[in-house]
Design an enzyme around this catalytic site. Structure first.
Site, PDB file in Angstrom:
ATOM      1  N   SER A  58      47.608  37.074  47.328  1.00 49.14           N
ATOM      2  CA  SER A  58      47.051  38.271  46.639  1.00 49.14           C
ATOM      3  C   SER A  58      47.567  39.405  47.192  1.00 49.14           C
ATOM      4  O   SER A  58      48.394  39.325  48.482  1.00 49.14           O
ATOM      5  CB  SER A  58      45.567  38.134  46.731  1.00 49.14           C
ATOM      6  OG  SER A  58      45.162  39.871  46.212  1.00 49.14           O
ATOM      7  N   TYR A 115      37.493  38.648  50.831  1.00 45.35           N
ATOM      8  CA  TYR A 115      38.674  38.137  50.101  1.00 45.35           C
ATOM      9  C   TYR A 115      39.842  38.209  50.864  1.00 45.35           C
ATOM     10  O   TYR A 115      40.941  37.443  50.802  1.00 45.35           O
ATOM     11  CB  TYR A 115      38.549  38.710  48.784  1.00 45.35           C
ATOM     12  CG  TYR A 115      39.676  38.471  47.850  1.00 45.35           C
ATOM     13  CD1 TYR A 115      39.469  37.194  47.079  1.00 45.35           C
ATOM     14  CD2 TYR A 115      40.754  39.178  47.578  1.00 45.35           C
ATOM     15  CE1 TYR A 115      40.543  36.862  46.249  1.00 45.35           C
ATOM     16  CE2 TYR A 115      41.628  38.877  46.554  1.00 45.35           C
ATOM     17  CZ  TYR A 115      41.439  37.779  45.993  1.00 45.35           C
ATOM     18  OH  TYR A 115      42.402  37.367  44.916  1.00 45.35           O
ATOM     19  N   LYS A 166      42.640  35.339  51.996  1.00 46.87           N
ATOM     20  CA  LYS A 166      44.112  35.592  51.354  1.00 46.87           C
ATOM     21  C   LYS A 166      45.011  35.832  52.509  1.00 46.87           C
ATOM     22  O   LYS A 166      46.347  35.240  52.389  1.00 46.87           O
ATOM     23  CB  LYS A 166      44.191  36.564  50.221  1.00 46.87           C
ATOM     24  CG  LYS A 166      43.291  36.346  48.871  1.00 46.87           C
ATOM     25  CD  LYS A 166      43.786  34.739  48.271  1.00 46.87           C
ATOM     26  CE  LYS A 166      43.178  34.808  46.950  1.00 46.87           C
ATOM     27  NZ  LYS A 166      43.177  33.228  46.511  1.00 46.87           N
ATOM     28  N   ILE A 176      45.687  41.431  37.707  1.00 49.66           N
ATOM     29  CA  ILE A 176      46.256  40.568  36.516  1.00 49.66           C
ATOM     30  C   ILE A 176      44.860  40.425  35.433  1.00 49.66           C
ATOM     31  O   ILE A 176      44.017  40.181  35.905  1.00 49.66           O
ATOM     32  CB  ILE A 176      46.747  39.205  36.970  1.00 49.66           C
ATOM     33  CG1 ILE A 176      47.708  39.309  37.999  1.00 49.66           C
ATOM     34  CG2 ILE A 176      47.293  38.489  35.802  1.00 49.66           C
ATOM     35  CD1 ILE A 176      49.119  40.070  37.947  1.00 49.66           C
TER      36      ILE A 176
HETATM   37  N1  LIG Z   1      43.353  38.295  38.406  1.00 51.49           N
HETATM   38  C1  LIG Z   1      43.657  38.784  39.437  1.00 51.49           C
HETATM   39  O1  LIG Z   1      43.659  40.157  39.413  1.00 51.49           O
HETATM   40  C2  LIG Z   1      44.149  38.198  40.807  1.00 51.49           C
HETATM   41  C3  LIG Z   1      44.944  38.907  41.635  1.00 51.49           C
HETATM   42  C4  LIG Z   1      45.403  38.389  42.718  1.00 51.49           C
HETATM   43  C5  LIG Z   1      44.946  37.055  43.164  1.00 51.49           C
HETATM   44  N2  LIG Z   1      44.173  36.465  42.325  1.00 51.49           N
HETATM   45  C6  LIG Z   1      43.958  35.011  42.315  1.00 51.49           C
HETATM   46  O2  LIG Z   1      44.267  34.196  41.335  1.00 51.49           O
HETATM   47  C7  LIG Z   1      43.511  32.984  41.322  1.00 51.49           C
HETATM   48  C8  LIG Z   1      42.720  32.827  40.104  1.00 51.49           C
HETATM   49  O3  LIG Z   1      42.633  33.887  39.527  1.00 51.49           O
HETATM   50  P1  LIG Z   1      42.749  34.136  37.627  1.00 51.49           P
HETATM   51  O4  LIG Z   1      42.577  35.583  37.607  1.00 51.49           O
HETATM   52  O5  LIG Z   1      43.769  33.271  37.230  1.00 51.49           O
HETATM   53  O6  LIG Z   1      41.184  33.657  37.600  1.00 51.49           O
HETATM   54  P2  LIG Z   1      40.325  33.188  36.145  1.00 51.49           P
HETATM   55  O7  LIG Z   1      39.136  34.042  36.262  1.00 51.49           O
HETATM   56  O8  LIG Z   1      41.096  33.285  34.741  1.00 51.49           O
HETATM   57  O9  LIG Z   1      40.234  31.729  36.202  1.00 51.49           O
HETATM   58  C9  LIG Z   1      39.342  31.194  37.443  1.00 51.49           C
HETATM   59  C10 LIG Z   1      39.358  29.766  37.143  1.00 51.49           C
HETATM   60  O10 LIG Z   1      38.759  29.014  38.410  1.00 51.49           O
HETATM   61  C11 LIG Z   1      37.944  28.140  37.857  1.00 51.49           C
HETATM   62  N3  LIG Z   1      36.719  27.568  38.924  1.00 51.49           N
HETATM   63  C12 LIG Z   1      36.069  28.423  39.485  1.00 51.49           C
HETATM   64  N4  LIG Z   1      35.308  27.818  40.462  1.00 51.49           N
HETATM   65  C13 LIG Z   1      35.840  26.655  40.549  1.00 51.49           C
HETATM   66  C14 LIG Z   1      35.626  25.366  41.384  1.00 51.49           C
HETATM   67  N5  LIG Z   1      34.472  25.457  42.148  1.00 51.49           N
HETATM   68  N6  LIG Z   1      36.180  24.278  41.015  1.00 51.49           N
HETATM   69  C15 LIG Z   1      37.251  24.424  40.154  1.00 51.49           C
HETATM   70  N7  LIG Z   1      37.510  25.434  39.223  1.00 51.49           N
HETATM   71  C16 LIG Z   1      36.756  26.351  39.376  1.00 51.49           C
HETATM   72  C17 LIG Z   1      37.175  28.574  36.826  1.00 51.49           C
HETATM   73  O11 LIG Z   1      36.345  27.767  35.920  1.00 51.49           O
HETATM   74  C18 LIG Z   1      38.500  29.385  35.888  1.00 51.49           C
HETATM   75  O12 LIG Z   1      38.945  28.485  35.134  1.00 51.49           O
HETATM   76  C19 LIG Z   1      42.526  33.075  42.684  1.00 51.49           C
HETATM   77  O13 LIG Z   1      43.139  32.409  43.600  1.00 51.49           O
HETATM   78  C20 LIG Z   1      42.549  34.566  42.858  1.00 51.49           C
HETATM   79  O14 LIG Z   1      42.187  34.957  44.240  1.00 51.49           O
HETATM   80  C21 LIG Z   1      43.524  36.991  41.016  1.00 51.49           C
END
Ligand SMILES: NC(=O)c1ccc[n+]([C@@H]2O[C@H](COP(=O)([O-])OP(=O)(O)OC[C@H]3O[C@@H](n4cnc5c(N)ncnc54)[C@H](O)[C@@H]3O)[C@@H](O)[C@H]2O)c1
Length: 258
Positions: free
Chosen positions: A141, A154, A158, A186
């Site tokens: 991230s 977090y 990360k 995102i």
């Molecule tokens: N969205 C952002 O702005 C952002 C920014 C930087 C990094 N991230 C990182 O991106 C990754 C996911 O983010 P996203 O925004 O695509 O998420 P999202 O919310 O769209 O999806 C998260 C998914 O994780 C699954 N999940 C949750 N707990 C779980 C478990 N115990 N076992 C299996 N699956 C599980 C959920 O069912 C879901 O489908 C993470 O590593 C997050 O830290 C997100």
């Protein structure tokens, strides 16, 4: 096709960036293990891939369980005949608190940001070596390369991912390339968790969709990113086009950390 004949895994693939990546990788010729705890979400991604003529295996379970996290590697390799890449995308926002933190919340964040990633990696390395090499990709991230006032746990996790990636890249060279993608804000469900956190004066009374828009406006590009924009970067890092890229932590953040 940029991943023709490759076999890989995407975790947290039922939603957001993971979903976009699984679908994109399959369109580029990869057979994909689609891993998530959300059964209907996994079924929908697998159905979309197979309807388009691609290959996918749904793997539903909780990545906090070591046996499941390890098993997704074996099951994907058995189903398709090996393993070339893993996108360890799963993560968790963790608690906002430091003072008064609930350690159970801390453990969930560490399990989903770090522990499961280690377990999956451990299982994947021998599978990749058996194929003569591979590509490991992790989702860190922007909070893995700069501090985050409202999500310090977090950020702790990360930064840990980025340290792991840089270390593994040296350890596993030249056979296995290891990289991280560092998304900015995102537009996914997880962003709704983060935007509800910042300073209460600015956010008080605002609904989450407004907060998502405001977060985008703070970015130099004036908007949040789309899941597909992270999938594009992930595709490059996984593919042979990135054959001399290892140990990178690539910001895909609309210049927010520039
Ligand atoms: N969205 C952002 O702005 C952002 C920014 C930087 C990094 N991230 C990182 O991106 C990754 C996911 O983010 P996203 O925004 O695509 O998420 P999202 O919310 O769209 O999806 C998260 C998914 O994780 C699954 N999940 C949750 N707990 C779980 C478990 N115990 N076992 C299996 N699956 C599980 C959920 O069912 C879901 O489908 C993470 O590593 C997050 O830290 C997100």
């Amino acid at each position: 096709m940029r991943l023709d004949g490759k076999i890989g895994i995407v975790t947290a693939a039922a939603s957001g960036m993971g979903r976009a990546g699984a679908i994109r990788f399959a369109r580029e010729g990869a057979a994909v293990g689609v891993v998530d705890i959300d059964q209907p979400g996994v079924d929908a991604v697998v159905a979309e891939i197979t309807a388009a003529g691609g290959r996918a295996l749904g793997l539903v379970g909780d990545l906090r369980e070591d046996e499941f996290a390890r098993g997704v590697v074996r099951r994907t390799a058995n189903a398709f005949g090996g393993l070339d890449f893993v996108w360890n995308h799963v993560g968790h926002p963790g608690p906002a608190a430091v003072e008064g933190i609930d350690m159970a919340d801390f453990e969930i964040a560490i399990d989903l940001n770090l522990r499961t990633v280690l377990v999956t990696t451990e299982a994947a390395i021998p599978e990749m070596r058996a194929r003569g090499g591979g590509s490991l990709l992790y989702t860190a991230s922007t909070s893995g390369i700069q501090g985050s006032a409202f999500s310090p746990i977090y950020s702790m996790a990360k930064f840990g991912i980025v340290g792991f990636v840089r270390s593994l890249a040296k350890r596993l060279a030249p056979e296995i390339r290891v990289n991280a993608v560092c998304p900015g804000p995102i537009d996914t469900p997880m962003l709704r968790v983060f935007v509800a956190r910042p300073d209460q004066q600015r956010t008080a009374g605002q609904d989450k969709e407004t907060l998502v828009r405001l977060r985008g406006q703070q970015n130099p590009m004036g908007r949040t990113g789309k899941p597909e924009e992270i999938a594009n970067a992930a595709l490059f890092l996984i593919s042979d086009e990135a054959s001399f890229v290892s140990g990178a932590a690539l910001p895909v953040d609309g210049a927010s950390t520039a």
